[in-house]
Scaffold this motif. Structure first.
Motif, short mmCIF file in Angstrom:
data_model
loop_
_atom_site.label_atom_id
_atom_site.label_comp_id
_atom_site.label_asym_id
_atom_site.label_seq_id
_atom_site.Cartn_x
_atom_site.Cartn_y
_atom_site.Cartn_z
N LEU A 98 34.59 42.55 51.23
CA LEU A 98 34.22 41.53 50.42
C LEU A 98 34.92 41.78 48.98
CD1 LEU A 98 32.43 39.10 49.45
CD2 LEU A 98 30.60 40.54 49.00
N ALA A 99 34.86 42.98 48.40
CA ALA A 99 35.51 43.27 47.28
C ALA A 99 36.95 43.03 47.25
CB ALA A 99 35.45 44.81 46.91
N LYS A 100 37.75 43.08 48.36
CA LYS A 100 39.08 42.68 48.35
C LYS A 100 39.10 41.20 48.55
CE LYS A 100 43.29 43.34 49.64
NZ LYS A 100 44.47 43.79 49.07
N GLN A 101 38.42 40.66 49.17
CA GLN A 101 38.28 39.11 49.18
C GLN A 101 38.24 38.48 47.97
OE1 GLN A 101 35.62 38.12 52.40
NE2 GLN A 101 36.53 38.93 53.88
N ILE A 102 37.32 39.13 47.17
CA ILE A 102 36.98 38.48 45.70
C ILE A 102 38.21 38.73 44.91
CG2 ILE A 102 35.67 38.76 43.65
CD1 ILE A 102 33.31 39.26 45.48
N TYR A 103 38.95 39.90 44.94
CA TYR A 103 39.92 40.23 44.10
C TYR A 103 41.19 39.44 44.67
CZ TYR A 103 44.37 42.71 42.82
OH TYR A 103 45.39 43.05 42.55
N ASP A 104 41.24 39.29 45.76
CA ASP A 104 42.48 38.23 46.16
C ASP A 104 42.37 36.78 45.51
OD1 ASP A 104 43.73 40.36 47.46
OD2 ASP A 104 42.85 39.79 49.41
N GLU A 105 40.93 36.42 45.67
CA GLU A 105 40.62 35.05 45.25
C GLU A 105 40.86 34.98 43.73
OE1 GLU A 105 39.81 31.96 46.87
OE2 GLU A 105 40.60 33.21 48.58
N GLN A 106 40.67 35.85 43.04
CA GLN A 106 40.84 35.91 41.51
C GLN A 106 42.29 35.83 41.23
OE1 GLN A 106 39.44 39.00 38.88
NE2 GLN A 106 37.24 38.31 38.93
N LEU A 107 43.07 36.54 42.16
CA LEU A 107 44.53 36.54 41.85
C LEU A 107 45.14 35.33 42.35
CD1 LEU A 107 46.59 38.65 41.23
CD2 LEU A 107 46.97 39.28 43.60
N LYS A 108 44.70 34.82 43.33
CA LYS A 108 45.23 33.58 43.93
C LYS A 108 45.11 32.64 42.91
CE LYS A 108 44.52 30.54 47.98
NZ LYS A 108 43.67 30.33 49.17
N GLY A 138 44.07 32.83 39.59
CA GLY A 138 44.18 32.91 38.50
C GLY A 138 42.77 32.86 37.35
N TRP A 139 41.85 33.27 38.08
CA TRP A 139 40.51 33.16 37.24
C TRP A 139 40.34 34.12 36.34
CZ3 TRP A 139 37.63 32.63 42.76
CH2 TRP A 139 37.69 31.33 43.13
N PRO A 140 39.60 33.96 35.37
CA PRO A 140 39.32 35.25 34.33
C PRO A 140 38.53 36.13 34.93
CG PRO A 140 37.92 33.01 33.93
CD PRO A 140 38.78 32.83 35.01
N GLY A 141 38.63 37.62 34.51
CA GLY A 141 37.93 38.51 35.16
C GLY A 141 38.80 39.51 35.14
N LEU A 142 38.70 40.50 36.20
CA LEU A 142 39.25 41.85 36.22
C LEU A 142 40.98 41.56 36.34
CD1 LEU A 142 38.98 44.77 36.43
CD2 LEU A 142 38.95 44.72 38.90
N VAL A 143 41.27 40.51 37.19
CA VAL A 143 42.73 40.42 37.38
C VAL A 143 43.57 40.10 36.14
CG1 VAL A 143 44.25 39.08 38.64
CG2 VAL A 143 42.40 40.15 39.89
N SER A 144 42.88 38.91 35.45
CA SER A 144 43.51 38.75 33.99
C SER A 144 43.43 39.78 33.00
CB SER A 144 42.95 37.44 33.55
OG SER A 144 41.53 37.51 33.43
N GLU A 145 42.34 40.66 33.08
CA GLU A 145 42.24 41.80 31.93
C GLU A 145 43.33 42.81 32.25
OE1 GLU A 145 38.56 43.37 31.05
OE2 GLU A 145 37.66 41.19 30.49
N VAL A 146 43.48 43.03 33.60
CA VAL A 146 44.33 44.35 34.09
C VAL A 146 45.72 43.76 33.82
CG1 VAL A 146 45.32 45.22 35.95
CG2 VAL A 146 42.92 45.41 35.54
N LYS A 147 46.21 42.31 34.03
CA LYS A 147 47.38 42.02 33.57
C LYS A 147 47.81 42.07 32.41
CE LYS A 147 50.30 37.71 34.14
NZ LYS A 147 50.29 36.52 34.69
#
Length: 175
Positions: A80-90, A92-101
């Motif tokens: 589930l964690a990987k799927q959520i991460y992939d969706e955020q990345l795909k 461009g939703w705000p959250g961990l992915v954008s903060e890490v970028k």
């Protein structure tokens, strides 16, 4: 030092921390270092961190976030964690992915979100180096604002030898 991991538990998923929250975390760390070195709270914060090579709380959290993304990327696709991460990345939703970028850009390192996977240990070392470089730069900038810390600007960054070579009472006096 035993309290910090508990204090920062799950900080890798804290998003949109405001300045006042970060300032409170920094105050806690300053309180700890002040007590450790037996100096008043009015002691210049950068001096405490410089001599002990302590990461700022912001940099500690950044390091945890970067390492967490590396961990997420290594998970199986059905987690589930990987799927959520992939969706955020795909998306461009705000959250961990954008903060890490943004953190990667700030630390002048390749974006861990998009960089091809390498060994986890190599990523961890790259992240550690980037965070420590940023911390050193931040501390040098802070030190430059204190006239009484002028002598420190030419010192090598790192845990000072006096902290390891003499007893704590003498180390406190030396500091």
């Amino acid at each position: 030092m035993a309290i910090v991991p508990f204090l920062l538990n799950n900080s890798e998923v804290w998003t949109d921390l405001d300045e006042s929250c970060m300032e409170e975390l920094e105050k806690l760390q300053t309180l700890f270092l002040s007590n450790l070195l037996a100096v008043p709270l009015s002691c210049a914060r950068p001096a405490l961190s410089w001599d002990t090579k302590s990461l700022s709380m912001a940099n500690r959290i950044a390091k945890r976030k970067l390492n967490f993304v590396v961990h997420l990327k290594s998970l199986d696709e059905d987690t589930l964690a990987k799927q959520i991460y992939d969706e955020q990345l795909k998306h461009g939703w705000p959250g961990l992915v954008s903060e890490v970028k943004e953190l990667c850009k700030e630390m002048k390192m390749k974006d861990v979100n998009t960089k091809k996977p390498v060994k986890k240990s190599k990523w961890k070392q790259m992240i550690k180096n980037a965070v420590e470089e940023k911390n050193e730069k931040d501390l040098k900038e802070s030190i430059s604002r204190f006239e009484k810390l002028e002598v420190m600007k030419d010192e090598k960054y790192g845990i000072k030898s006096y902290l390891n070579e003499i007893n704590m009472h003498e180390a406190r006096t030396f500091f």
